[in-house]
Design an enzyme around this catalytic site. Sequence first.
Site, mmCIF file in Angstrom:
data_model
loop_
_atom_site.group_PDB
_atom_site.id
_atom_site.type_symbol
_atom_site.label_atom_id
_atom_site.label_comp_id
_atom_site.label_asym_id
_atom_site.label_seq_id
_atom_site.Cartn_x
_atom_site.Cartn_y
_atom_site.Cartn_z
ATOM 1 N N TYR A 1 -15.100 -12.534 -2.218
ATOM 2 C CA TYR A 1 -13.737 -12.588 -2.741
ATOM 3 C C TYR A 1 -12.662 -12.541 -1.659
ATOM 4 O O TYR A 1 -11.471 -12.543 -1.971
ATOM 5 C CB TYR A 1 -13.504 -11.407 -3.693
ATOM 6 C CG TYR A 1 -14.480 -11.321 -4.830
ATOM 7 C CD1 TYR A 1 -14.364 -12.170 -5.925
ATOM 8 C CD2 TYR A 1 -15.526 -10.395 -4.819
ATOM 9 C CE1 TYR A 1 -15.261 -12.100 -6.982
ATOM 10 C CE2 TYR A 1 -16.423 -10.310 -5.870
ATOM 11 C CZ TYR A 1 -16.290 -11.161 -6.946
ATOM 12 O OH TYR A 1 -17.178 -11.090 -7.991
ATOM 13 N N HIS B 1 -6.820 -13.749 -5.995
ATOM 14 C CA HIS B 1 -6.772 -12.415 -6.603
ATOM 15 C C HIS B 1 -6.741 -11.310 -5.548
ATOM 16 O O HIS B 1 -6.472 -10.158 -5.874
ATOM 17 C CB HIS B 1 -7.999 -12.236 -7.503
ATOM 18 C CG HIS B 1 -7.731 -11.522 -8.785
ATOM 19 N ND1 HIS B 1 -6.491 -11.456 -9.385
ATOM 20 C CD2 HIS B 1 -8.569 -10.828 -9.611
ATOM 21 C CE1 HIS B 1 -6.580 -10.766 -10.519
ATOM 22 N NE2 HIS B 1 -7.818 -10.366 -10.668
ATOM 23 N N PHE C 1 -13.513 -2.520 -7.245
ATOM 24 C CA PHE C 1 -13.328 -3.812 -7.903
ATOM 25 C C PHE C 1 -12.068 -3.747 -8.765
ATOM 26 O O PHE C 1 -11.645 -2.686 -9.226
ATOM 27 C CB PHE C 1 -14.550 -4.258 -8.708
ATOM 28 C CG PHE C 1 -15.664 -4.739 -7.820
ATOM 29 C CD1 PHE C 1 -15.717 -6.056 -7.398
ATOM 30 C CD2 PHE C 1 -16.641 -3.855 -7.371
ATOM 31 C CE1 PHE C 1 -16.715 -6.495 -6.552
ATOM 32 C CE2 PHE C 1 -17.646 -4.281 -6.526
ATOM 33 C CZ PHE C 1 -17.682 -5.601 -6.109
ATOM 34 N N ASN D 1 -10.997 -4.451 -11.762
ATOM 35 C CA ASN D 1 -10.863 -3.910 -13.113
ATOM 36 C C ASN D 1 -10.888 -2.394 -13.177
ATOM 37 O O ASN D 1 -10.593 -1.814 -14.228
ATOM 38 C CB ASN D 1 -11.959 -4.483 -14.017
ATOM 39 C CG ASN D 1 -11.771 -5.969 -14.260
ATOM 40 O OD1 ASN D 1 -10.841 -6.588 -13.743
ATOM 41 N ND2 ASN D 1 -12.653 -6.551 -15.048
ATOM 42 N N ASN E 1 -5.607 -7.311 -14.824
ATOM 43 C CA ASN E 1 -6.561 -6.236 -15.088
ATOM 44 C C ASN E 1 -6.443 -5.064 -14.124
ATOM 45 O O ASN E 1 -6.733 -3.924 -14.484
ATOM 46 C CB ASN E 1 -7.993 -6.778 -15.079
ATOM 47 C CG ASN E 1 -8.301 -7.600 -16.315
ATOM 48 O OD1 ASN E 1 -7.681 -7.409 -17.358
ATOM 49 N ND2 ASN E 1 -9.243 -8.515 -16.196
#
Length: 200
Positions: free
Chosen positions: A16, A21, A67, A69, A115
């Site tokens: 990532y 994001h 992470f 979320n 999120n």
Amino acid sequence: MNEIYLIGLGNPGKKYSNSRHNIGFLLLENLSKKYNSSFLLKDKLKSFYSEFKANDSTYRLFLPNTFMNNSGEAVLAILDWYKINLNQIFVIVDDKDLPLGKIRFRKKGSSGGHNGLKSIIEKLQTHDFNRIRIGIGSPPSTKETNNFNTISHVLGNISREEKSILDKVYVRVIESLEQLNTKKEEYIINKLNSFDIEQI
């Protein structure tokens, strides 16, 4: 000495590392590098942590290792460990509802469907915390369904063209963060919210 707490949202791991994001991570990595500081994992903070001193302030930078979320778990751990007030933290986050290159500073607000912000709001039981939102633009629509493929867009890698714009955004945000202890809040808010990539 004044202490400033900056929390960049993103997902840990190489997979990532260059995604849209992860703009919160990328911006704070740029800031840390500027001051020759490195991030180290701090389990008690559920984050990678870096710090440096500048402009009579101690800057504490956090990249949650939970992470996206579950970002709220890290923010709660940070607040508990340092015994600080919510108004001392600044959350840096991507925003698909803002055009690429736009910046918005808000002192409170909803998650806007993000999120990471949703997790923070749920854990802290409040919407009242500083956040700096950086636009990544809306995902392209598909001809078949005319629906937005949000997940693939936000988790997709930043293109070369996007990077050239975001690099300028990072400069403006970093300049503003460096002035948190020397300029009035209204000045910082205007400096961020009035940023126009077309005028650079």
